[in-house]
Write an enzyme that holds these catalytic residues in place. Structure first.
Site, PDB file in Angstrom:
ATOM      1  N   GLY A  13       0.899  -0.928   0.154  1.00 48.93           N
ATOM      2  CA  GLY A  13      -0.053   0.130   0.185  1.00 48.93           C
ATOM      3  C   GLY A  13       0.918   1.383  -0.090  1.00 48.93           C
ATOM      4  O   GLY A  13       1.968   1.064   0.803  1.00 48.93           O
ATOM      5  N   ASP A 144       0.680   1.658   8.635  1.00 48.33           N
ATOM      6  CA  ASP A 144       0.118   0.834   9.631  1.00 48.33           C
ATOM      7  C   ASP A 144       1.422   1.201  10.796  1.00 48.33           C
ATOM      8  O   ASP A 144       0.981   0.491  11.979  1.00 48.33           O
ATOM      9  CB  ASP A 144       0.216  -0.530   9.395  1.00 48.33           C
ATOM     10  CG  ASP A 144      -0.854  -0.751   8.408  1.00 48.33           C
ATOM     11  OD1 ASP A 144      -1.806  -0.234   8.415  1.00 48.33           O
ATOM     12  OD2 ASP A 144      -0.861  -1.898   7.907  1.00 48.33           O
ATOM     13  N   MET A 190      -7.703   2.815   9.227  1.00 48.10           N
ATOM     14  CA  MET A 190      -6.863   1.410   8.559  1.00 48.10           C
ATOM     15  C   MET A 190      -6.217   1.079   9.988  1.00 48.10           C
ATOM     16  O   MET A 190      -6.114   1.584  10.971  1.00 48.10           O
ATOM     17  CB  MET A 190      -6.041   1.905   7.661  1.00 48.10           C
ATOM     18  CG  MET A 190      -6.856   2.245   6.227  1.00 48.10           C
ATOM     19  SD  MET A 190      -5.482   2.405   4.975  1.00 48.10           S
ATOM     20  CE  MET A 190      -6.686   2.026   3.401  1.00 48.10           C
ATOM     21  N   LEU A 298      -8.443   7.722   1.595  1.00 49.05           N
ATOM     22  CA  LEU A 298      -8.370   9.311   1.731  1.00 49.05           C
ATOM     23  C   LEU A 298      -7.211   9.453   2.705  1.00 49.05           C
ATOM     24  O   LEU A 298      -6.620  10.398   2.430  1.00 49.05           O
ATOM     25  CB  LEU A 298      -9.532   9.857   2.117  1.00 49.05           C
ATOM     26  CG  LEU A 298     -10.818  10.020   1.275  1.00 49.05           C
ATOM     27  CD1 LEU A 298     -11.779  10.797   1.782  1.00 49.05           C
ATOM     28  CD2 LEU A 298     -10.572  10.093  -0.148  1.00 49.05           C
ATOM     29  N   ARG A 300      -4.632   7.608   3.497  1.00 50.38           N
ATOM     30  CA  ARG A 300      -3.077   7.563   3.339  1.00 50.38           C
ATOM     31  C   ARG A 300      -2.771   8.227   2.106  1.00 50.38           C
ATOM     32  O   ARG A 300      -1.566   8.166   1.922  1.00 50.38           O
ATOM     33  CB  ARG A 300      -2.920   5.916   3.181  1.00 50.38           C
ATOM     34  CG  ARG A 300      -3.391   5.249   2.123  1.00 50.38           C
ATOM     35  CD  ARG A 300      -2.973   3.891   1.967  1.00 50.38           C
ATOM     36  NE  ARG A 300      -3.188   3.335   0.637  1.00 50.38           N
ATOM     37  CZ  ARG A 300      -3.153   2.101   0.314  1.00 50.38           C
ATOM     38  NH1 ARG A 300      -3.249   0.980   1.097  1.00 50.38           N
ATOM     39  NH2 ARG A 300      -3.332   1.707  -0.857  1.00 50.38           N
TER      40      ARG A 300
END
Lengths: 420, 420
Positions: A13, A144, A190, A298, A300
């Site tokens: 990601g 993360d 997230m 939105l 990240r």
């Protein structure tokens, strides 16, 4: 030292500052062009190496490379792809090294999270087995914030800032409507395995009663009754309740809230995240009017509200990776080391890739308040420095001006390869 | 002119700049303190007038009033409450005027959307019937941008900017992941009856192929087959597809997509918006990996990325309302009139409240592209000026510094009133 080329790959990601790392790698390599040759960007990550789709960053202007620093997303494309084997007979492994050899590549800068560092580890092992020297340097990146051995992961500080700012703003909205309308607001964020992003929501408030009133962490098993009691109590005392929920919030048995009880009449699993599940629970059990937001991509990609600290670190890890390569290091990942909390001082280091690959750093219990619904002073001390400074991008006609690179591919030298 | 007091009330959903209007009202009234007495903020909107809960803005410092300009949400609280009747025997009508009389109130500044302007209209009618002079001035506010007679509605420009910026950012994220991961991204935005906010998403791109590739408007009936074909075609040609969907997207028969086919095994309607419905459709019919975000309150409270134009207009309509009252106007709403598109020049006016109350301005067909999935050059000409300029709030320790007013209530003079 015979000059070799380098490949830079983005993995997993993307973040709002991963391109700042690319900028750090490319600008630093250009500075040391006597030691490092061309820098090739792998198109769509490691998949691009296998396909021999290498972007010639030498064809990009200085201005474009500089603009990477304020452009979110992954400028070269990213992918989710793991090297399965360290065996030299594995066709993927062979192909990788065929491409390295064909393009005189001696340095691999691999920019990703935990899975990506495992790929770094495998490339390093393969390099020895093939007896083909590749300096593989891992560069940390993940919203993360769950990589081991590093104080923080570039990308996280900006999401943390986005979530803290958004929570503070939305809370003011709910508060003003709560007398006759919405009483409960849920922001789904997230972090499927670790609650760092959810924890950052806690920065929105400082004093008692300040929102968010409840944070749900993957690290703390969800207790339905306790949760409902806390929501009810908060609405009764303050008139409204703001919740920041990690998408990874789960029950004691490990089942994600987002998977729970959402089959339709045909037995199909219904789409829906933790925000929808909690809303349903609140509506049915407490009857309060609710709203929920899902920040999803939105959060990240929100370069418009990136943290200056995060941006500086994202650039620095790219720079440090190139320096490490020049110093002859390999099989390492660049880390960020915190020197002091206040003022926040930090530097970059490297650590053995073995210590990082496939590790997961969760939010420590000491960062989560006793009742499991908030963050402690210790968490604040850790988190606050990471959101400092507003690294605004330039605007043209009311919108941020983001760069799209030319992305010209280097001529292929190998036969076509079956797409992985 | 015998000096009377004023009441200022916020009504309906709040915005990121409604407090700038409050600032405009209060600062201007202070400037003309020979003509206008105290300004009372109605706590939680008109409900606060009925409860005789009037906030004494005279007790707020100059600094706090100034800080309203950069603080989102409704500083005095808002509400969803409609006056049902223009009949003088109606207890609510009587109570309103009892409070007006008890506190020597002669001016009402009512800051809201279409429903609120209807309340303005009723107060004006009641003023005549009671023979108690109240100058009721409507002040426009709604992120939905659906008020008649005004070029735009304060609050909208900032949401428009937020949605355009977020679409541009998230699109870069999806684009970089699309080769091996997410191919379709949906951003669900507000606007149940009019597609202005969704239209603003169109500003994110300029050239052919730029995201967003599909916009879903409430004004255009949803055609399932056409939609799926367009998604598929976009993914096939560009590798990914970005969709901005209004929460008000609906089928030909008027049924909202968000209500469709979402009953669970017990026949309960499942929670879920248009984002979830579209995702399900795409997953089932095309099999593409998708992600969706629901901006919800984040979009209308995002003061951190407010439009300077919007902020200026929000302040100006507050100022103009007080000037209109001083000029002796009543039963009017302040409007924004566009003088030229380029450079964008505008001024404030007033219009009869009768022309505004209960009207809804939808996105004209000429603003929507032929295929129904995009915006036209005409729409751009209208929208672009509204998102110009970045009105950043001040930051303290990495977070925007928003004010909480003291909100001291004026002493009550009337007997208690049963809460509406």
């Amino acid at each position: 030292m015979k000059r070799k080329n380098a490949v830079y790959a983005q993995s997993g990601g993307v973040t709002s500052v991963i391109n700042a790392t690319a900028c750090g790698v490319i600008q630093t390599a250009r500075k040391y062009s006597k030691m490092i040759g061309n820098v090739y960007g792998a198109k769509d990550g490691i998949v691009g190496i296998l396909r021999e789709e290498l972007i010639d960053t030498g064809k990009e202007s200085e201005d474009n490379i500089r603009a990477l620093k304020h452009t979110p997303g992954g400028a070269f494309g990213s992918c989710r792809f793991k090297i399965g084997s360290e065996d030299t007979s594995d066709p993927i492994a062979r192909r990788l090294f065929d491409v390295f050899e064909a393009h005189n590549i001696g340095h691999v800068f691999y920019n990703g999270g935990g899975d990506s560092q495992d790929t770094c580890k495998k490339i390093t092992a393969l390099s020895l087995k093939f007896d083909y020297p590749i300096q593989c340097i891992g560069i940390p990146k993940t919203v993360d914030n769950d990589l081991a051995q590093t104080d923080t992961c570039p990308g996280f500080g900006s999401v943390a800032k986005y979530v803290a700012v958004s929570t503070r703003e939305a809370a003011l909205d709910v508060q003003s409507m709560s007398e006759t309308s919405t009483k409960v607001f849920i922001l789904e964020v997230m972090g499927r395995h670790a609650g760092w992003i959810a924890a950052a929501g806690g920065l929105a408030g400082k004093g008692p009663g300040d929102p968010p009133h409840i944070i749900l962490f993957p690290e703390i098993p969800f207790d339905r009754e306790l949760f409902l009691r806390k929501v009810d109590l908060t609405v009764n005392s303050l008139g409204y309740c703001v919740i920041v929920a990690s998408e990874g919030a789960r029950y004691e048995n490990g089942e994600f809230l987002s998977d729970a009880g959402t089959k339709d009449a045909f037995g199909h699993v219904q789409l829906g995240g933790v925000g929808a599940t909690l809303s349903k629970l609140i509506a049915e059990e407490l009857g309060y009017k609710y709203h929920f937001a899902i920040a999803d991509y939105l959060q990240r990609s929100a370069r418009h509200i990136a943290s200056q600290t995060d941006l500086d670190q994202a650039f620095a890890v790219g720079e440090a990776a190139v320096i490490a390569a020049i110093e002859g290091q390999s099989g390492v990942m660049v880390t960020i080391r915190r020197i002091t909390d206040e003022p926040y001082r930090w530097t970059t280091r490297t650590t053995s890739i073995d210590k990082v690959a496939n590790q997961e750093r969760k939010v420590p219990r000491s960062y989560i308040s006793k009742n499991g619904f908030g963050i402690t002073a210790r968490a604040r001390r850790y988190l606050e420095p990471l959101i400092q400074g507003e690294a605004y991008p330039p605007y043209v006609e009311g919108l941020p001006s983001y760069v799209q690179l030319a992305c010209k591919l280097v001529e292929k030298r190998l036969p076509k390869y079956a797409t992985p």
